[in-house]
Design a protein around this motif. Structure first.
Motif, PDB file in Angstrom:
ATOM      1  N   GLU A 121       0.819  -1.205   0.000  1.00 18.15           N
ATOM      2  CA  GLU A 121       0.000   0.000   0.000  1.00 18.15           C
ATOM      3  C   GLU A 121       0.859   1.263   0.000  1.00 18.15           C
ATOM      4  N   HIS A 122       1.981   1.231   0.726  1.00 17.57           N
ATOM      5  CA  HIS A 122       2.784   2.442   0.882  1.00 17.57           C
ATOM      6  C   HIS A 122       3.940   2.529  -0.108  1.00 17.57           C
ATOM      7  N   ALA A 123       4.290   1.439  -0.772  1.00 24.05           N
ATOM      8  CA  ALA A 123       5.346   1.494  -1.789  1.00 24.05           C
ATOM      9  C   ALA A 123       4.833   2.260  -2.997  1.00 24.05           C
ATOM     10  N   THR A 124       5.712   3.025  -3.631  1.00 26.00           N
ATOM     11  CA  THR A 124       5.280   3.770  -4.814  1.00 26.00           C
ATOM     12  C   THR A 124       5.008   2.801  -5.959  1.00 26.00           C
ATOM     13  N   THR A 125       3.936   3.076  -6.682  1.00 21.01           N
ATOM     14  CA  THR A 125       3.556   2.200  -7.794  1.00 21.01           C
ATOM     15  C   THR A 125       4.658   2.127  -8.830  1.00 21.01           C
ATOM     16  N   GLY A 126       5.255   3.284  -9.148  1.00 22.36           N
ATOM     17  CA  GLY A 126       6.293   3.304 -10.177  1.00 22.36           C
ATOM     18  C   GLY A 126       7.485   2.444  -9.823  1.00 22.36           C
ATOM     19  N   ASP A 127       7.887   2.457  -8.531  1.00 28.07           N
ATOM     20  CA  ASP A 127       9.048   1.668  -8.110  1.00 28.07           C
ATOM     21  C   ASP A 127       8.775   0.185  -8.279  1.00 28.07           C
ATOM     22  N   LEU A 128       7.610  -0.281  -7.817  1.00 30.81           N
ATOM     23  CA  LEU A 128       7.284  -1.698  -7.905  1.00 30.81           C
ATOM     24  C   LEU A 128       7.130  -2.141  -9.356  1.00 30.81           C
ATOM     25  N   ILE A 129       6.489  -1.301 -10.178  1.00 30.51           N
ATOM     26  CA  ILE A 129       6.325  -1.639 -11.600  1.00 30.51           C
ATOM     27  C   ILE A 129       7.674  -1.688 -12.296  1.00 30.51           C
ATOM     28  N   THR A 130       8.552  -0.729 -11.993  1.00 31.68           N
ATOM     29  CA  THR A 130       9.877  -0.713 -12.634  1.00 31.68           C
ATOM     30  C   THR A 130      10.682  -1.949 -12.255  1.00 31.68           C
ATOM     31  N   ARG A 131      10.584  -2.369 -10.985  1.00 35.81           N
ATOM     32  CA  ARG A 131      11.306  -3.582 -10.573  1.00 35.81           C
ATOM     33  C   ARG A 131      10.760  -4.813 -11.284  1.00 35.81           C
ATOM     34  N   GLU A 194      28.435   1.536  -9.172  1.00 41.24           N
ATOM     35  CA  GLU A 194      27.304   0.926  -8.479  1.00 41.24           C
ATOM     36  C   GLU A 194      26.291   1.982  -8.024  1.00 41.24           C
ATOM     37  N   ALA A 195      26.788   3.029  -7.355  1.00 43.84           N
ATOM     38  CA  ALA A 195      25.883   4.074  -6.879  1.00 43.84           C
ATOM     39  C   ALA A 195      25.236   4.810  -8.048  1.00 43.84           C
ATOM     40  N   ALA A 196      26.014   5.051  -9.114  1.00 41.04           N
ATOM     41  CA  ALA A 196      25.485   5.795 -10.259  1.00 41.04           C
ATOM     42  C   ALA A 196      24.366   5.028 -10.958  1.00 41.04           C
ATOM     43  N   TYR A 197      24.538   3.718 -11.127  1.00 40.31           N
ATOM     44  CA  TYR A 197      23.508   2.944 -11.826  1.00 40.31           C
ATOM     45  C   TYR A 197      22.291   2.676 -10.941  1.00 40.31           C
ATOM     46  N   LEU A 198      22.480   2.590  -9.623  1.00 38.30           N
ATOM     47  CA  LEU A 198      21.326   2.511  -8.729  1.00 38.30           C
ATOM     48  C   LEU A 198      20.513   3.801  -8.785  1.00 38.30           C
ATOM     49  N   TRP A 199      21.214   4.933  -8.841  1.00 41.68           N
ATOM     50  CA  TRP A 199      20.539   6.222  -8.977  1.00 41.68           C
ATOM     51  C   TRP A 199      19.754   6.269 -10.289  1.00 41.68           C
ATOM     52  N   GLN A 200      20.363   5.754 -11.352  1.00 43.74           N
ATOM     53  CA  GLN A 200      19.683   5.742 -12.648  1.00 43.74           C
ATOM     54  C   GLN A 200      18.405   4.897 -12.601  1.00 43.74           C
ATOM     55  N   ALA A 201      18.478   3.719 -11.966  1.00 40.74           N
ATOM     56  CA  ALA A 201      17.306   2.852 -11.883  1.00 40.74           C
ATOM     57  C   ALA A 201      16.214   3.472 -11.007  1.00 40.74           C
ATOM     58  N   MET A 202      16.612   4.074  -9.879  1.00 38.37           N
ATOM     59  CA  MET A 202      15.627   4.703  -8.989  1.00 38.37           C
ATOM     60  C   MET A 202      14.954   5.889  -9.666  1.00 38.37           C
ATOM     61  N   GLN A 206      10.964   6.791 -10.467  1.00 35.87           N
ATOM     62  CA  GLN A 206      10.281   8.036 -10.114  1.00 35.87           C
ATOM     63  C   GLN A 206       9.557   8.631 -11.319  1.00 35.87           C
ATOM     64  N   VAL A 207      10.145   8.494 -12.491  1.00 34.73           N
ATOM     65  CA  VAL A 207       9.462   8.951 -13.707  1.00 34.73           C
ATOM     66  C   VAL A 207       8.190   8.147 -13.927  1.00 34.73           C
ATOM     67  N   ASN A 208       8.300   6.824 -13.783  1.00 33.71           N
ATOM     68  CA  ASN A 208       7.110   5.975 -13.933  1.00 33.71           C
ATOM     69  C   ASN A 208       6.028   6.355 -12.927  1.00 33.71           C
ATOM     70  N   GLU A 209       6.446   6.610 -11.683  1.00 34.44           N
ATOM     71  CA  GLU A 209       5.486   6.970 -10.644  1.00 34.44           C
ATOM     72  C   GLU A 209       4.753   8.262 -11.006  1.00 34.44           C
ATOM     73  N   ALA A 210       5.497   9.274 -11.457  1.00 35.18           N
ATOM     74  CA  ALA A 210       4.870  10.556 -11.802  1.00 35.18           C
ATOM     75  C   ALA A 210       3.887  10.399 -12.954  1.00 35.18           C
ATOM     76  N   ALA A 240      15.775  14.821 -13.372  1.00 34.89           N
ATOM     77  CA  ALA A 240      16.611  14.024 -12.468  1.00 34.89           C
ATOM     78  C   ALA A 240      17.069  12.737 -13.143  1.00 34.89           C
ATOM     79  N   SER A 241      16.172  12.108 -13.909  1.00 37.12           N
ATOM     80  CA  SER A 241      16.546  10.890 -14.629  1.00 37.12           C
ATOM     81  C   SER A 241      17.618  11.191 -15.673  1.00 37.12           C
ATOM     82  N   ARG A 242      17.486  12.326 -16.324  1.00 38.10           N
ATOM     83  CA  ARG A 242      18.499  12.726 -17.326  1.00 38.10           C
ATOM     84  C   ARG A 242      19.855  12.916 -16.667  1.00 38.10           C
ATOM     85  N   GLN A 243      19.875  13.590 -15.513  1.00 38.87           N
ATOM     86  CA  GLN A 243      21.142  13.784 -14.809  1.00 38.87           C
ATOM     87  C   GLN A 243      21.756  12.454 -14.390  1.00 38.87           C
TER      88      GLN A 243
END
Length: 583
Positions: A121-131, A194-202, A206-210, A240-243
């Motif tokens: 219920e509290h997880a963002t829809t975009g995050d779960l769908i992207t995963r 590792e951090a850069a690609y995790l940021w890219q995936a997250m 967020q784009v999907n969620e919006a 943010a996704s572009r960056q």
């Protein structure tokens, strides 16, 4: 209030990868053996070519021709063997990749279905769908396409390095030493990747969620004039996704030129040093040629690694996000007590329950309620009184901020998901019909249910129309037989009957039905669920009339509690609601 799903650590990803290898260890071992044989066959060709050079330069002409013919035939045989072994190794690797991909898809689905209700219920829809889509697809692509090629390249790379060192340690060592430039550049890249690609995936999530939330609430956005704010939100998440993507691009643009130059240096170094050694009669010309060919062939597997490097990092980050779903727990849940404690009975007790969404004002303010097993209780009150919020807490989808809600002495929110579903089910006006047969849509709640039980459940909720569908119960619910909201809601209620929970919470569960059908359906449910606890968040007061007790809520508090007759006699809030309901 949203919850960010966790991400697995690098160690967790390595354990998951090893688990996939161990699950299909015999196929993986066979692929490794055939890969080694293919790499070994490939190593013979430069060595044989070096022998041809030595034969031409050091042997009389008539003897050299016979030697060259034999060596050329050997090269032909080795080449054919290399091609056959290589293709078979690729087949085994692809087979392993497909099996592992299937296991990962199934495990992700199982873990998602096993998530605590509050987490979903509290997880963002975009995050779960992207995963479940982009991340799973990235891992599948790695296993199906990248992994076989990279595994072959890794074996070839290892064998080539060993071969050039065995051929001539000084010559091979000098050539490989120049590769340290690429090694240092790669290490610097991996520390940041590792951090850069995790940021890219997250940021993709967020784009999907919006986008998804804007589309789902399009009518609300239009009615409230929120179009500009939603566009600004979409623009900010896209920026943010572009960056994030630019940050990974910058890492690659720094790495690739260095590696390309470093890959060319070993061949140049071996030719220069080998030429000097041969001129001073310290090494045979064929050895120099073979060493140069070995080092030249290093470029192909290295280039393959560089070509797939971006996808490797993306897939690794995706794998970490997929494995992170297994780490998700309900906020505030105690994993030890929830797994080990069994409710003593079906009695539900709310004691001084307070609850607020995030850091906002309290929605529930000191709720005390004792619900006896088998009791039918209705929760009524004006809009915004906290009725639906209390229903969610009673269903274990949220935990109280203060106070407690227990069933049989155990906090409801701490029950394991599968145990919670057997104990209590919340039914709202939201429902989903899968593009599958009517039988399979119903069996989601009870996989072992017989056709007679399916028919009985449909009859109990007034869905006699279902038995008239063609090919019942194997009717495919697609475009031809698409259910309207009212029929879909009846199908959802039939699922509830098949699930047979101890406690049923109805929150606008019959809102899509006309009043007569809704009343008949509620009475049918009451008859079927006799002996079960039924809690109805009642928006139609006729539902409250049939309840054993009625809880009247105002401003997050229970202000009245009693039977329909008792509350009418008090001439309080419920009596006012009843008079307004009847005009």
């Amino acid at each position: 209030m949203t919850t960010v799903l966790p991400v697995a650590t690098a160690a967790g990803v390595r354990r998951a990868a090893w688990r996939e290898i161990y699950s299909d260890r015999w196929l993986f071992s066979g692929a490794m053996v055939v890969n080694m044989l293919a790499a070994g066959a490939g190593l013979l060709m430069p060595l044989l070519l070096g022998r041809i050079v030595d034969a031409v330069t050091d042997t009389p002409e008539h003897a050299a021709l016979a030697t060259v013919d034999r060596l050329a035939l050997a090269i032909l045989v080795v080449t054919v063997a290399h091609i056959v072994l290589l293709r078979y190794a690729q087949l085994l690797c692809y087979r392993f990749g497909e099996r592992a991909a299937a296991r990962i898809r199934e495990r992700f689905l199982d873990r998602t279905l096993a998530l605590p209700g509050s987490m979903v219920e509290h997880a963002t829809t975009g995050d779960l769908i992207t995963r479940g889509t982009a991340d799973v697809n990235a891992v599948v692509l790695m296993l199906r396409s990248m992994a076989p090629q990279l595994f072959l390249a890794a074996v070839q790379l290892l064998f080539l390095m060993v071969a050039v060192l065995l051929l001539d340690p000084m010559l091979g060592g000098s050539g490989l030493a120049t590769l340290t430039v690429a090694v240092f550049a790669l290490r610097s890249y991996l520390r940041r990747a590792e951090a850069a690609y995790l940021w890219q995936a997250m940021s993709a999530g967020q784009v999907n969620e919006a986008v998804i939330t804007t589309v789902q609430g399009a009518r609300t956005v239009e009615a409230l004039g929120m179009d500009r704010s939603r566009i600004r939100l979409a623009d900010s998440t896209i920026a943010a996704s572009r960056q994030a993507r630019l940050s990974t691009l910058r890492l690659r643009t720094r790495l690739f030129p260095v590696v390309e130059i470093a890959c060319a240096l070993p061949v140049v170094g071996v030719l220069v040093l080998g030429g000097w050694l041969h001129r001073n009669d310290m090494i045979a010309l064929g050895t120099v040629v073979a060493a140069a060919l070995y080092l030249q062939r290093l470029i192909d597997p290295l280039n393959l690694f560089m070509m797939w490097l971006d996808q490797i990092q993306s897939a690794t980050a995706a794998f970490a996000r997929i494995e992170g779903v297994a780490l998700a727990r309900s906020p505030g849940a105690d994993p030890v007590s929830s797994a080990a404690t069994e409710p003593a009975d079906a009695r539900i007790v709310c004691a001084d329950v307070h609850f607020a969404y995030g850091s906002g004002r309290e929605v529930l303010k000191g709720i005390d309620l004792d619900i006896r097993p088998g009791e039918r209780i209705a929760i009524v009150g004006p809009s915004g009184a906290g009725k639906s919020t209390l229903g969610r807490l009673l269903a274990g989808l949220d935990a109280p901020g203060r106070g407690s809600i227990t069933v049989g002495g155990v906090p409801i929110a701490e029950l394991a998901p599968d145990r919670l579903r057997r104990q209590v089910i919340l039914v709202t006006q939201e429902h989903h019909i899968f593009r599958d047969t009517l039988r399979e849509n119903l069996r989601l709640a009870a996989p072992a249910a017989t056709d007679a039980e399916l028919t009985a459940a449909l009859s109990a909720v007034g869905a006699s129309w279902a038995t008239e569908l063609p090919d019942y119960p194997d009717t495919l619910l697609d475009g031809r037989h698409q259910l309207d909201d009212a029929r879909a809601q009846q199908l959802s209620l039939a699922r509830v009957l098949l699930a047979d929970p101890h406690t049923l919470i109805l929150d606008e569960a019959t809102a899509m039905l006309d009043p007569t059908t809704a009343r008949d359906t509620e009475r049918g449910l009451a008859a079927i669920l006799s002996g079960r606890t039924v809690i109805a968040v009642a928006h139609r007061l006729q539902t409250a009339h049939d309840a054993d007790r009625i809880a009247v809520m105002e401003d997050g508090r229970i202000v009245e509690l009693g039977t329909h007759t008792e509350l009418l006699a008090r001439r309080g809030s419920y009596a006012s609601l009843w008079r307004a309901w009847h005009g």
